[in-house]
Design a protein around this motif. Structure first.
Motif, PDB file in Angstrom:
ATOM      1  N   GLN A 118     -15.787 -46.832  17.012  1.00 32.92           N
ATOM      2  CA  GLN A 118     -16.410 -47.414  18.573  1.00 32.92           C
ATOM      3  C   GLN A 118     -17.613 -47.830  18.428  1.00 32.92           C
ATOM      4  O   GLN A 118     -18.599 -47.304  17.626  1.00 32.92           O
ATOM      5  N   PRO A 119     -18.011 -48.670  19.492  1.00 28.06           N
ATOM      6  CA  PRO A 119     -19.570 -49.183  19.255  1.00 28.06           C
ATOM      7  C   PRO A 119     -20.542 -47.873  19.681  1.00 28.06           C
ATOM      8  O   PRO A 119     -19.973 -47.071  20.327  1.00 28.06           O
ATOM      9  N   THR A 147     -20.918 -41.445  23.887  1.00 28.14           N
ATOM     10  CA  THR A 147     -20.047 -41.187  22.587  1.00 28.14           C
ATOM     11  C   THR A 147     -20.597 -40.234  21.655  1.00 28.14           C
ATOM     12  O   THR A 147     -20.006 -39.382  21.140  1.00 28.14           O
ATOM     13  N   LYS A 148     -21.925 -40.516  21.445  1.00 30.79           N
ATOM     14  CA  LYS A 148     -22.673 -39.824  20.452  1.00 30.79           C
ATOM     15  C   LYS A 148     -22.906 -38.309  21.019  1.00 30.79           C
ATOM     16  O   LYS A 148     -22.508 -37.359  20.250  1.00 30.79           O
ATOM     17  N   VAL A 149     -23.154 -38.012  22.395  1.00 24.78           N
ATOM     18  CA  VAL A 149     -23.161 -36.638  22.765  1.00 24.78           C
ATOM     19  C   VAL A 149     -21.782 -36.142  22.573  1.00 24.78           C
ATOM     20  O   VAL A 149     -21.676 -34.812  22.239  1.00 24.78           O
ATOM     21  N   TRP A 198     -19.294 -36.724  20.363  1.00 21.66           N
ATOM     22  CA  TRP A 198     -19.082 -36.605  19.010  1.00 21.66           C
ATOM     23  C   TRP A 198     -19.982 -35.447  18.338  1.00 21.66           C
ATOM     24  O   TRP A 198     -19.307 -34.948  17.519  1.00 21.66           O
ATOM     25  N   LEU A 199     -21.044 -35.471  18.670  1.00 25.42           N
ATOM     26  CA  LEU A 199     -21.724 -34.296  18.200  1.00 25.42           C
ATOM     27  C   LEU A 199     -21.438 -32.924  18.642  1.00 25.42           C
ATOM     28  O   LEU A 199     -21.447 -31.885  17.973  1.00 25.42           O
ATOM     29  N   ALA A 200     -21.016 -32.963  20.036  1.00 25.74           N
ATOM     30  CA  ALA A 200     -20.186 -31.682  20.529  1.00 25.74           C
ATOM     31  C   ALA A 200     -19.172 -31.525  19.660  1.00 25.74           C
ATOM     32  O   ALA A 200     -18.617 -30.166  19.381  1.00 25.74           O
ATOM     33  N   ASP A 201     -18.185 -32.330  19.316  1.00 26.88           N
ATOM     34  CA  ASP A 201     -17.192 -32.076  18.533  1.00 26.88           C
ATOM     35  C   ASP A 201     -17.265 -31.456  17.518  1.00 26.88           C
ATOM     36  O   ASP A 201     -16.770 -30.468  16.821  1.00 26.88           O
ATOM     37  N   LEU A 202     -18.624 -31.945  16.605  1.00 27.11           N
ATOM     38  CA  LEU A 202     -18.932 -31.100  15.379  1.00 27.11           C
ATOM     39  C   LEU A 202     -19.432 -29.684  15.706  1.00 27.11           C
ATOM     40  O   LEU A 202     -19.104 -29.010  14.879  1.00 27.11           O
ATOM     41  N   LYS A 203     -20.354 -29.760  16.793  1.00 28.22           N
ATOM     42  CA  LYS A 203     -20.825 -28.307  17.021  1.00 28.22           C
ATOM     43  C   LYS A 203     -19.514 -27.380  17.278  1.00 28.22           C
ATOM     44  O   LYS A 203     -19.926 -26.111  16.763  1.00 28.22           O
ATOM     45  N   PHE A 204     -18.946 -27.610  17.939  1.00 22.44           N
ATOM     46  CA  PHE A 204     -17.680 -26.627  18.314  1.00 22.44           C
ATOM     47  C   PHE A 204     -16.372 -26.515  17.698  1.00 22.44           C
ATOM     48  O   PHE A 204     -15.608 -25.948  17.849  1.00 22.44           O
ATOM     49  N   VAL A 258     -31.543 -37.474  15.077  1.00 23.61           N
ATOM     50  CA  VAL A 258     -31.320 -38.728  14.561  1.00 23.61           C
ATOM     51  C   VAL A 258     -31.515 -39.786  15.632  1.00 23.61           C
ATOM     52  O   VAL A 258     -31.041 -39.458  16.817  1.00 23.61           O
ATOM     53  N   SER A 259     -32.493 -40.731  15.293  1.00 19.80           N
ATOM     54  CA  SER A 259     -32.738 -41.706  16.244  1.00 19.80           C
ATOM     55  C   SER A 259     -31.399 -42.616  16.263  1.00 19.80           C
ATOM     56  O   SER A 259     -30.723 -42.950  15.731  1.00 19.80           O
ATOM     57  N   ASP A 260     -31.605 -43.159  17.568  1.00 25.52           N
ATOM     58  CA  ASP A 260     -30.435 -44.157  17.913  1.00 25.52           C
ATOM     59  C   ASP A 260     -30.349 -45.451  16.652  1.00 25.52           C
ATOM     60  O   ASP A 260     -29.459 -45.867  16.312  1.00 25.52           O
TER      61      ASP A 260
END
Length: 177
Positions: free
Chosen positions: A16-17, A22-24, A26-32, A129-131
């Motif tokens: 995905q671009p 999407t960042k939020v 995907w990060l939640a996917d990792l967290k949970f 991590v910065s954009d």
């Protein structure tokens, strides 16, 4: 997107671009993920844990240990990408790892405990991590013989966790567990 292919119950990973939403996600996917895996195997007995999630696939037991192995490697890959210029990452023989004594002999709660700690550290490292770094930091993957952006790695591992949770869910549904 679900598929009829039992190897890819949520479909294959599709890059995905970069975007903040999407960042939020995907990060939640990792967290949970650790909690999602725990819930996926809730109340399964030893026989059920030693059932392959699909024909020719690993058992649920192996799958839980595989996610821990894979995500330990991923954590190191991210740390390398954030501290070095386009490092070459190490590949590993995941099928052989899934047959090692630590996987065969240890209960899945060992890997679930590991995943809780690992994902807490991983999430904490990545949320800052910065954009620009998501798009500009890279690793070289020798197995794929290509440069991979940190952003693509994030998507891959967010997908990877959901992919394996879906394998367990599909097995439970098929067997009425």
């Amino acid at each position: 997107m679900p598929t009829s292919d039992p190897r890819y119950p949520i479909g294959e990973f599709e890059p995905q671009p970069f975007s903040i939403p999407t960042k939020v996600e995907w990060l939640a996917d990792l967290k949970f993920l650790p909690l999602a895996l725990e819930n996926a195997i809730l109340n399964l007995n030893e026989d059920q844990l030693h059932t392959p999630y699909r024909d020719g696939g690993w058992t649920v037991h192996q799958l839980i240990h595989h996610v821990a192995d894979s995500h330990m490697n991923a954590y190191i890959r991210f740390k390398l990408a954030l501290t070095e210029d386009n490092p070459t990452i190490k590949t590993y023989e995941e099928q052989l790892w899934a047959e090692m004594n630590d996987v065969v002999k240890l209960p899945v709660n060992i890997s679930l405990t590991l995943l809780h700690a690992l994902h807490a550290r991983w999430y904490e490292a990545l949320k800052y991590v910065s954009d620009d770094d998501w798009n500009n930091r890279t690793v070289f993957h020798p197995g794929q013989k290509k440069v991979v952006r940190l952003w693509s790695l994030l998507g891959t591992y967010a997908w990877h966790g959901k992919h394996h949770v879906a394998h367990i869910a599909a097995l439970r549904e098929r067997n009425g567990w």
